[in-house]
Design a protein around this motif. Structure first.
Motif, PDB file in Angstrom:
ATOM      1  N   THR A 143     -12.295  16.365  -2.970  1.00 13.94           N
ATOM      2  CA  THR A 143     -12.911  15.114  -1.912  1.00 13.94           C
ATOM      3  C   THR A 143     -12.003  14.968  -0.943  1.00 13.94           C
ATOM      4  N   MET A 144     -10.513  15.111  -0.962  1.00 15.62           N
ATOM      5  CA  MET A 144      -9.927  15.170   0.252  1.00 15.62           C
ATOM      6  C   MET A 144     -10.188  16.281   1.191  1.00 15.62           C
ATOM      7  N   ALA A 145     -10.446  17.565   0.535  1.00 19.38           N
ATOM      8  CA  ALA A 145     -10.893  18.723   1.418  1.00 19.38           C
ATOM      9  C   ALA A 145     -12.242  18.154   2.273  1.00 19.38           C
ATOM     10  N   LEU A 146     -12.898  17.401   2.009  1.00 19.31           N
ATOM     11  CA  LEU A 146     -14.071  16.829   2.802  1.00 19.31           C
ATOM     12  C   LEU A 146     -13.542  16.439   4.199  1.00 19.31           C
ATOM     13  N   LEU A 147     -12.306  15.792   4.325  1.00 17.83           N
ATOM     14  CA  LEU A 147     -11.857  15.091   5.447  1.00 17.83           C
ATOM     15  C   LEU A 147     -11.351  16.200   6.422  1.00 17.83           C
ATOM     16  N   GLY A 148     -11.206  17.289   5.973  1.00 23.78           N
ATOM     17  CA  GLY A 148     -10.497  18.453   6.855  1.00 23.78           C
ATOM     18  C   GLY A 148      -9.100  18.126   6.959  1.00 23.78           C
ATOM     19  N   THR A 149      -8.619  18.701   8.074  1.00 25.09           N
ATOM     20  CA  THR A 149      -6.956  18.612   8.263  1.00 25.09           C
ATOM     21  C   THR A 149      -6.514  17.230   8.456  1.00 25.09           C
ATOM     22  N   GLY A 150      -5.211  16.896   8.153  1.00 19.33           N
ATOM     23  CA  GLY A 150      -4.721  15.726   8.496  1.00 19.33           C
ATOM     24  C   GLY A 150      -4.441  15.521   9.931  1.00 19.33           C
ATOM     25  N   PRO A 151      -3.516  14.582  10.265  1.00 20.23           N
ATOM     26  CA  PRO A 151      -2.873  13.435   9.491  1.00 20.23           C
ATOM     27  C   PRO A 151      -4.197  12.515   8.873  1.00 20.23           C
ATOM     28  N   PHE A 152      -4.081  11.939   7.744  1.00 24.60           N
ATOM     29  CA  PHE A 152      -4.872  11.123   7.213  1.00 24.60           C
ATOM     30  C   PHE A 152      -4.526   9.604   7.287  1.00 24.60           C
ATOM     31  N   LEU A 199       0.895  -1.148  -0.023  1.00 21.60           N
ATOM     32  CA  LEU A 199       0.033   0.044  -0.124  1.00 21.60           C
ATOM     33  C   LEU A 199       0.958   1.228  -0.054  1.00 21.60           C
ATOM     34  N   SER A 200       0.467   2.110  -0.868  1.00 22.40           N
ATOM     35  CA  SER A 200       1.396   3.454  -0.983  1.00 22.40           C
ATOM     36  C   SER A 200       0.549   4.629  -1.419  1.00 22.40           C
ATOM     37  N   VAL A 201       0.795   5.691  -1.241  1.00 22.04           N
ATOM     38  CA  VAL A 201       0.150   6.953  -1.362  1.00 22.04           C
ATOM     39  C   VAL A 201       0.943   8.052  -1.996  1.00 22.04           C
ATOM     40  N   GLU A 202       0.523   8.506  -3.176  1.00 22.91           N
ATOM     41  CA  GLU A 202       1.331   9.563  -3.904  1.00 22.91           C
ATOM     42  C   GLU A 202       0.329  10.908  -3.775  1.00 22.91           C
ATOM     43  N   LYS A 203       0.975  11.782  -4.016  1.00 26.01           N
ATOM     44  CA  LYS A 203       0.269  13.372  -4.143  1.00 26.01           C
ATOM     45  C   LYS A 203       0.681  14.080  -5.196  1.00 26.01           C
ATOM     46  N   SER A 204      -0.180  14.662  -6.081  1.00 27.72           N
ATOM     47  CA  SER A 204       0.497  15.357  -7.135  1.00 27.72           C
ATOM     48  C   SER A 204       0.374  16.719  -6.533  1.00 27.72           C
ATOM     49  N   ALA A 205       0.904  17.791  -7.439  1.00 32.50           N
ATOM     50  CA  ALA A 205       1.135  19.287  -7.185  1.00 32.50           C
ATOM     51  C   ALA A 205      -0.192  19.847  -6.907  1.00 32.50           C
ATOM     52  N   GLY A 206      -1.232  19.352  -7.539  1.00 33.21           N
ATOM     53  CA  GLY A 206      -2.402  19.906  -7.179  1.00 33.21           C
ATOM     54  C   GLY A 206      -3.052  19.287  -6.131  1.00 33.21           C
ATOM     55  N   GLU A 207      -2.536  18.443  -5.247  1.00 32.37           N
ATOM     56  CA  GLU A 207      -2.933  18.057  -4.193  1.00 32.37           C
ATOM     57  C   GLU A 207      -4.041  16.918  -4.237  1.00 32.37           C
ATOM     58  N   ASP A 208      -3.993  16.465  -5.685  1.00 29.99           N
ATOM     59  CA  ASP A 208      -4.611  15.125  -5.504  1.00 29.99           C
ATOM     60  C   ASP A 208      -4.054  13.921  -5.115  1.00 29.99           C
ATOM     61  N   VAL A 209      -4.761  12.852  -4.644  1.00 27.35           N
ATOM     62  CA  VAL A 209      -3.858  11.746  -4.028  1.00 27.35           C
ATOM     63  C   VAL A 209      -4.187  10.330  -4.848  1.00 27.35           C
ATOM     64  N   LEU A 210      -3.171   9.625  -5.080  1.00 27.48           N
ATOM     65  CA  LEU A 210      -2.989   8.432  -5.949  1.00 27.48           C
ATOM     66  C   LEU A 210      -2.818   7.342  -4.762  1.00 27.48           C
ATOM     67  N   ILE A 211      -3.767   6.522  -4.531  1.00 26.18           N
ATOM     68  CA  ILE A 211      -3.507   5.192  -3.847  1.00 26.18           C
ATOM     69  C   ILE A 211      -3.390   4.033  -4.501  1.00 26.18           C
ATOM     70  N   GLU A 255     -10.343  -1.781  -9.315  1.00 26.41           N
ATOM     71  CA  GLU A 255      -8.899  -2.276  -9.560  1.00 26.41           C
ATOM     72  C   GLU A 255      -7.929  -1.657  -8.527  1.00 26.41           C
ATOM     73  N   PRO A 256      -6.661  -2.253  -8.247  1.00 23.69           N
ATOM     74  CA  PRO A 256      -5.737  -1.990  -7.240  1.00 23.69           C
ATOM     75  C   PRO A 256      -5.445  -0.522  -7.262  1.00 23.69           C
ATOM     76  N   ARG A 257      -6.105   0.354  -7.222  1.00 20.50           N
ATOM     77  CA  ARG A 257      -5.667   1.532  -7.097  1.00 20.50           C
ATOM     78  C   ARG A 257      -6.999   2.696  -7.146  1.00 20.50           C
ATOM     79  N   LEU A 258      -6.922   4.029  -6.369  1.00 19.85           N
ATOM     80  CA  LEU A 258      -7.920   4.860  -6.484  1.00 19.85           C
ATOM     81  C   LEU A 258      -7.267   6.013  -6.500  1.00 19.85           C
ATOM     82  N   ALA A 259      -7.990   7.123  -7.316  1.00 20.49           N
ATOM     83  CA  ALA A 259      -7.377   8.437  -7.432  1.00 20.49           C
ATOM     84  C   ALA A 259      -8.557   9.322  -6.789  1.00 20.49           C
ATOM     85  N   VAL A 260      -7.994  10.061  -5.808  1.00 20.56           N
ATOM     86  CA  VAL A 260      -8.930  10.904  -5.073  1.00 20.56           C
ATOM     87  C   VAL A 260      -8.567  12.141  -5.061  1.00 20.56           C
TER      88      VAL A 260
END
Length: 707
Positions: A677-686, A612-624, A668-673
């Motif tokens: 959508t991430m903003a709905l969670l508020g502040t981290g950590p996540f 399991l890994s998490v990547e963040k783009s420059a625009g703050e999108d998250v790829l799991i 599929e074994p990946r999810l782009a968030v």
């Protein structure tokens, strides 16, 4: 020959089967007693199991092996034992029977070993090699009815068989005997110590024979058409002297009467006659060899034969005695019987004064002749002259060196208490669409597969144990947590096997890669490359592969005393169950041994995703991202992907923060968030948790924390 006098009570003796002995005329009945037309008990008769009405049941003294008579039985009971895999159960039918066998017509002390078709059914320690419930009724006069027979036949119509020793088998498993009733023989121990020969004669004649012979008799079975048939083998083989006192047959007086030379040759009216008359039986009418057939306790009471011979022409005589004798004692008896036949070929007639009428049959007379000691066979009075008929008094030969030969030894390894274990783990052998448990059974001593009861909730069924003994044990310490991704060279654990005769072996890394030395420890599947023997069935396991089959979650749950089981084909049985049973308690039982487990359906649960890994783009999108695993195969055979193992590929992803929680899904074994959508969670950590959704269950979650 033996002197046995029945002249006054010959018709009064009742045999062990209720027969009359018949009249025997005269003071000495050697020829009548030993005449060939009447057939007495034969060696080999005790090995014939019967169930005919009216069959004689022997009276057992000492220790003997007998077949007995079946006096009650049920029909065969059929049971369906269920096994198999992948929802396609294999049904094997097994059979059992309940029966009662009478083994002695007099009370006895205990039952020793029991053989079925010549193989040990019950060992010397009382352990049974197949499943059965066993009861022994020793034949006392206060003996109660057997509860099983009474339940079947009715309490008012069931006899207690008082005075008769009876063995009762309840639900005797017949799988080992081709699902048929086996031929049973029993080691019956009537007396804790070998009885005296005189005591046997006294009891077998219902007190009408009284002998004071103290010679011990290891074992004897008294039976036949009459008491004469029953006791004649003892009297003739051991040369027992008995005389008629008008009421019973008893041992003659212990004194010897010397006869002076001047007493010989007494005639009527004091006329002189020959001092004595001596005759001799022709040598050609005497045996030149004698064979004595008996039972040999050292050879599991199989028949043995002792032979004695002399270098002279004559007949070959065969004798049999339904007694347990050592080969040395039988050899000595054979020599004694043959030597006695030749020594007693002499017959002496004396004519003595009237005062010698006090001498009776069996008395010993010493004479100035060779040999000097003679035994009186009959006494008559002719014209106030005492006429004695005598034969030489022969002394027995003791035990002689002899070899009874060898037999195929029955293994009698003591079977200790069984240990049962039920494991709800991923099936290491094959996947299934039904929930299942792994069943393991072990114990000390010999192993035979058998059927056992399985209770699932309120329902019951019968299943088969593994065909091979499982290698079961317990951990002696707690295995620390270790990584499931590398060979664990740091941690190890000591285990104690139930059967100390079983062994654990080392294997190299190639064998580990091929799946060797797979085992269950607690709820974790492991493999071990090193098994160091510590003695007494203890081993230290190291060079571990951890979390096999997706059980890495259990690596942190270990504790001392948890079960250990080596996974071997044929030594662990998969028990398939219904999905309707999920959540139910399952109990397995054999006799007093039992084990239980809650059915959670681990065999249906997909293994957790890995990587399991998490990547963040420059625009703050998250790829799991993650890697899928499959319950139908953990190998990576094609180097591309593992098999799916489910009807469709689905995942449940839970994103959470300290204040919010969001559930998403993916095929599929990946999810782009996206950022919004991430903003709905508020502040981290996540935290991201991922589970694979299988056809019948959901995998355990794998998680990662990011900010």
């Amino acid at each position: 020959m033996a002197t046995l006098v029945f002249s006054t009570i010959g018709t009064a003796l009742g045999g062990p089967a209720g027969s009359a002995i018949g009249a025997l005329i005269g003071q000495s009945i050697d020829q009548q007693l030993l005449a060939p037309p009447r057939r007495g008990p034969r060696v080999g008769d005790l090995a014939v199991q019967t169930s005919s009405y009216g069959t004689q049941v022997p009276r057992i003294y000492g220790a003997m092996r007998v077949a007995g008579s079946v006096i009650w039985s049920t029909d065969l009971v059929e049971t369906a034992a269920i096994g198999g895999a992948k929802g396609q159960p294999d049904v094997a039918y097994t059979y059992s029977v309940s029966l009662a066998v009478a083994v002695s017509s007099r009370p006895v002390s205990s039952i020793g070993r029991i053989w079925a078709d010549g193989k040990l059914l019950r060992g010397a320690a009382g352990d049974f090699k197949v499943d059965t419930k066993f009861r022994f009724h020793n034949g006392d006069e206060d003996q109660d009815v057997d509860p099983l027979i009474a339940a079947s036949e009715g309490i008012t119509t069931t006899p207690a068989y008082r005075g008769m020793a009876v063995c009762v088998f309840e639900d005797l498993a017949l799988a080992e005997f081709g699902n048929r009733l086996p031929f049973l023989t029993f080691e019956v121990v009537a007396d804790p110590e070998p009885p005296a020969l005189g005591d046997v004669l006294n009891d077998a004649s219902a007190g009408r024979i009284y002998s004071n012979s103290q010679r011990s008799l290891p074992g004897f079975a008294a039976y036949g058409r009459s008491i004469r048939d029953a006791v004649e083998p003892i009297v003739s083989t051991f040369d027992v002297d008995l005389w008629d006192d008008g009421e019973v047959l008893r041992s003659p007086p212990p004194f010897e009467a010397p006869v002076r030379i001047e007493e010989l040759g007494k005639g009527a009216e004091d006329r002189a006659v020959a001092q004595f008359k001596r005759e001799q039986v022709p040598a050609r009418s005497l045996p030149s060899s004698l064979r004595l057939t008996h039972y040999d306790p050292a050879r599991d009471y199989q028949t043995g034969e002792a032979r004695s011979s002399i270098g002279a022409p004559g007949m070959d005589e065969q004798r049999e005695i339904t007694a347990a004798l050592s080969v040395k004692e039988a050899k000595g008896l054979a020599n004694t019987m043959l030597a006695r036949a030749w020594a007693e070929r002499d017959h002496l007639t004396l004519r003595l004064p009237t005062a010698r009428m006090t001498l009776g049959p069996g008395a010993i007379v010493t004479l100035p002749l060779a040999p000097p000691r003679w035994r009186v066979e009959s006494v008559t009075l002719e014209a106030l002259v005492t006429v004695l008929e005598l034969r030489p008094a022969f002394r027995s030969v003791g035990a002689l060196p002899a070899d009874g030969g060898q037999i195929a030894v029955n293994s009698d390894n003591l079977t200790g208490p069984l240990t049962i274990a039920l494991f709800d783990v991923p099936d290491p052998f094959e996947a299934s669409d039904e929930p299942s448990l792994l069943l393991a059974v072990s114990g000390t001593g010999d192993w035979k597969a058998r059927v056992m009861e399985l209770r699932v909730g309120a329902a019951e069924r019968v299943v088969s144990t593994p065909r091979r003994k499982s290698i079961l044990g317990r951990s002696l310490g707690s295995l620390p947590t270790g990584t499931p991704h590398l060979l664990d060279l740091i941690n190890g654990v000591d285990v104690q096997l139930i059967d100390e005769e079983q062994v654990l072996l080392n294997c190299d890394d190639d064998a580990l890669a091929a799946g060797s030395n797979a085992a269950i420890l607690g709820r974790e599947l492991i493999q071990f490359g090193q098994a160091e023997a510590l003695g007494g069935g203890r081993y230290r396991l190291s060079r571990l592969l951890r979390g096999r089959g997706g059980t890495e979650w259990a690596g942190a749950t270990h504790e001392a005393g948890e079960p250990f089981c080596l996974l071997q084909s044929g030594a662990v049985e998969r028990v398939g169950l219904s999905r309707a049973n999920l959540g139910a308690m399952v109990e397995a039982r054999i006799g007093e041994a039992s084990a239980s487990a809650k059915l959670l359906g681990e065999a249906l649960r997909p293994p957790s995703p890995v990587g399991l890994s998490v990547e963040k783009s420059a625009g703050e999108d998250v790829l799991i991202r993650w890697t899928r695993r499959s319950r139908t195969g953990f190998g990576w055979a094609d180097g591309v992907d593992t098999p799916l193992g489910e009807a469709s590929e689905q995942y449940r992803i839970i994103l959470s923060s300290p204040t919010q929680r969001l559930e998403l899904s993916s095929t599929e074994p990946r999810l782009a968030v996206e950022r919004m959508t991430m903003a709905l969670l508020g502040t981290g950590p996540f935290t991201a948790e991922v589970q694979q959704v299988g056809d019948y269950a959901v995998s355990r979650a794998v998680q990662i924390t990011f900010s």
